[in-house]
Design a protein around this motif. Structure first.
Motif, PDB file in Angstrom:
ATOM      1  N   ASP A   1     -19.677  73.247-119.861  1.00  0.00           N
ATOM      2  CA  ASP A   1     -20.663  73.532-118.818  1.00  0.00           C
ATOM      3  C   ASP A   1     -20.824  72.373-117.840  1.00  0.00           C
ATOM      4  O   ASP A   1     -21.182  72.589-116.671  1.00  0.00           O
ATOM      5  N   TYR A   2     -20.593  71.161-118.316  1.00  0.00           N
ATOM      6  CA  TYR A   2     -20.758  69.960-117.479  1.00  0.00           C
ATOM      7  C   TYR A   2     -19.506  69.100-117.586  1.00  0.00           C
ATOM      8  O   TYR A   2     -19.519  68.035-118.210  1.00  0.00           O
TER       9      TYR A   2
ATOM     10  N   GLN B   1     -24.934  65.119-127.507  1.00  0.00           N
ATOM     11  CA  GLN B   1     -23.705  64.889-128.246  1.00  0.00           C
ATOM     12  C   GLN B   1     -23.947  63.843-129.341  1.00  0.00           C
ATOM     13  O   GLN B   1     -24.694  62.893-129.152  1.00  0.00           O
TER      14      GLN B   1
ATOM     15  N   GLY C   1     -27.089  68.908-122.595  1.00  0.00           N
ATOM     16  CA  GLY C   1     -26.182  68.989-123.732  1.00  0.00           C
ATOM     17  C   GLY C   1     -25.325  67.753-123.902  1.00  0.00           C
ATOM     18  O   GLY C   1     -24.929  67.405-125.028  1.00  0.00           O
ATOM     19  N   LEU C   2     -25.021  67.065-122.804  1.00  0.00           N
ATOM     20  CA  LEU C   2     -24.260  65.810-122.903  1.00  0.00           C
ATOM     21  C   LEU C   2     -25.083  64.751-123.627  1.00  0.00           C
ATOM     22  O   LEU C   2     -24.551  63.943-124.390  1.00  0.00           O
TER      23      LEU C   2
ATOM     24  N   ASP D   1     -31.220  72.611-125.761  1.00  0.00           N
ATOM     25  CA  ASP D   1     -31.196  71.763-124.577  1.00  0.00           C
ATOM     26  C   ASP D   1     -32.566  71.657-123.906  1.00  0.00           C
ATOM     27  O   ASP D   1     -32.901  70.619-123.325  1.00  0.00           O
TER      28      ASP D   1
ATOM     29  N   ALA E   1     -21.375  71.951-124.066  1.00  0.00           N
ATOM     30  CA  ALA E   1     -21.829  70.970-123.082  1.00  0.00           C
ATOM     31  C   ALA E   1     -20.670  70.440-122.259  1.00  0.00           C
ATOM     32  O   ALA E   1     -20.774  70.287-121.031  1.00  0.00           O
ATOM     33  N   GLN E   2     -19.552  70.166-122.914  1.00  0.00           N
ATOM     34  CA  GLN E   2     -18.384  69.662-122.199  1.00  0.00           C
ATOM     35  C   GLN E   2     -17.846  70.705-121.220  1.00  0.00           C
ATOM     36  O   GLN E   2     -17.397  70.367-120.123  1.00  0.00           O
TER      37      GLN E   2
ATOM     38  N   HIS F   1     -22.045  73.049-130.061  1.00  0.00           N
ATOM     39  CA  HIS F   1     -22.959  72.600-129.011  1.00  0.00           C
ATOM     40  C   HIS F   1     -22.263  71.598-128.098  1.00  0.00           C
ATOM     41  O   HIS F   1     -22.377  71.667-126.864  1.00  0.00           O
ATOM     42  N   GLU F   2     -21.525  70.665-128.686  1.00  0.00           N
ATOM     43  CA  GLU F   2     -20.812  69.666-127.884  1.00  0.00           C
ATOM     44  C   GLU F   2     -19.736  70.307-127.020  1.00  0.00           C
ATOM     45  O   GLU F   2     -19.577  69.940-125.842  1.00  0.00           O
TER      46      GLU F   2
ATOM     47  N   GLY G   1     -27.318  67.995-117.272  1.00  0.00           N
ATOM     48  CA  GLY G   1     -26.475  68.195-118.445  1.00  0.00           C
ATOM     49  C   GLY G   1     -27.126  67.691-119.719  1.00  0.00           C
ATOM     50  O   GLY G   1     -26.649  66.734-120.341  1.00  0.00           O
TER      51      GLY G   1
END
Length: 315
Positions: free
Chosen positions: A32-33, A222, A218-219, A191, A29-30, A25-26, A216
């Motif tokens: 995608d954003y 984290q 997902g950020l 998310d 997120a990194q 997941h992290e 974001g």
């Protein structure tokens, strides 16, 4: 005994899958954003900053759980034609490292951000803070008045309040919650659960179109961010209480903006007393506005920034 071994095996498998899903997941997120700006290192911690524009310096500090994208979506573009705008991911959030495992206080964050922006040539900026970021901005000004041209505070947490810490933050700031609950949230919470809560931040205004896709979520999920945000949130009340006596010594332009429909940080508890505590403060109460003045009435916020700059002799 056999049943116990089976249960232990099930727990071990679940925990292994949880850690794998959390890391996945992290990583997503990194990807995608990705970072919008550059990194500087202060005391061994890498901090993510974006600097755009030309003119007098202004630093923008975001609130709890978020990242610099809260400002880059709209406000930065309204300022960069006549200000040099530096936007930060606060320690532990967005793409910035944590300072330590204990949760950075508002004073530690102010110290490290002053040092970080100095590496980009920013020495005496206007400092704008939103919500929790407003408390960091106040800590910046009270601890580093020589490095502050003026303050713009948006729905800032600035005075002590009543009420216990929420169960969510009590759990996530506890050592067991940090070790167990945080990885489970990162791994298993989608998310959209984060984006679904965004509406309460903007109410009674609607969520800006595209915000939930841009920010974001997902950020925020984290492990590093969840742990740091919970510890920061758990400590901020005591830190604000410690800081209040220092307000009277502030001798710089201060523009305070707060919506009278804000039910996250109440104007009557925070900004209205603050306007009496700082001699040079100018309070603007925004009728019908919730917790995000920079989206609800961006022109009013930009006008306040321009006033602060003029009062500070920057333009």
């Amino acid at each position: 005994m056999k049943v116990l071994l089976i249960l232990v095996g099930i727990v071990a498998v679940f925990w292994g899958v949880t850690l794998w899903k959390a890391a996945r997941h992290e990583a997503r997120a990194q990807a995608d954003y990705p970072p919008l700006g550059q990194f500087v290192t202060v005391g061994g911690a890498r901090l993510h900053l974006l600097q755009v524009g030309q003119g007098p310096d202004i630093v923008l500090i975001h609130g709890a759980s978020g990242n610099m994208r809260d400002f880059t979506m709209d406000l930065v573009g309204r300022l960069s034609d006549r200000y040099r705008v530096t936007v930060v991911d606060r320690p532990g959030l967005g793409h910035s490292d944590r300072l330590d495992r204990d949760g950075a206080t508002i004073f530690e964050q102010a110290d490290v951000l002053v040092a970080a922006v100095a590496q980009l040539g920013v020495e005496r900026p206007l400092v704008l803070g939103h919500s929790y970021g407003g408390a960091v901005a106040l800590a910046w000004a009270t601890r580093h008045p020589e490095a502050t041209a003026g303050l713009i505070l948006l729905a800032a947490a600035s005075n002590p309040w009543e009420g216990p810490l929420s169960t969510y933050y009590r759990v996530l700031s506890h050592p067991l919650g940090q070790a167990l609950a945080v990885p489970i949230l990162t791994a298993w919470v989608p998310d959209h659960v984060v984006t679904d809560t965004i509406a309460s931040v903007f109410a009674p205004q609607p969520t800006p179109e595209g915000y939930d896709q841009y920010i974001g979520a997902g950020l925020t999920l984290q492990r590093r961010a969840l742990r740091e945000n919970a510890l920061q949130r758990a400590g901020v009340l005591a830190e604000v209480r410690q800081m209040v006596p220092d307000y009277a010594a502030l001798d710089l332009p201060v523009e305070i903006l707060h919506g009278d429909a804000d039910t996250t940080v109440w104007a009557s508890i925070h900004s209205e007393p603050l306007a009496r505590q700082i001699a040079a403060a100018n309070l603007v109460v925004m009728a019908g506005v919730g917790h995000s003045p920079h989206f609800a009435e961006p022109e009013t916020v930009v006008a306040a920034i321009d006033r602060a700059a003029a009062r500070a002799g920057l333009n």
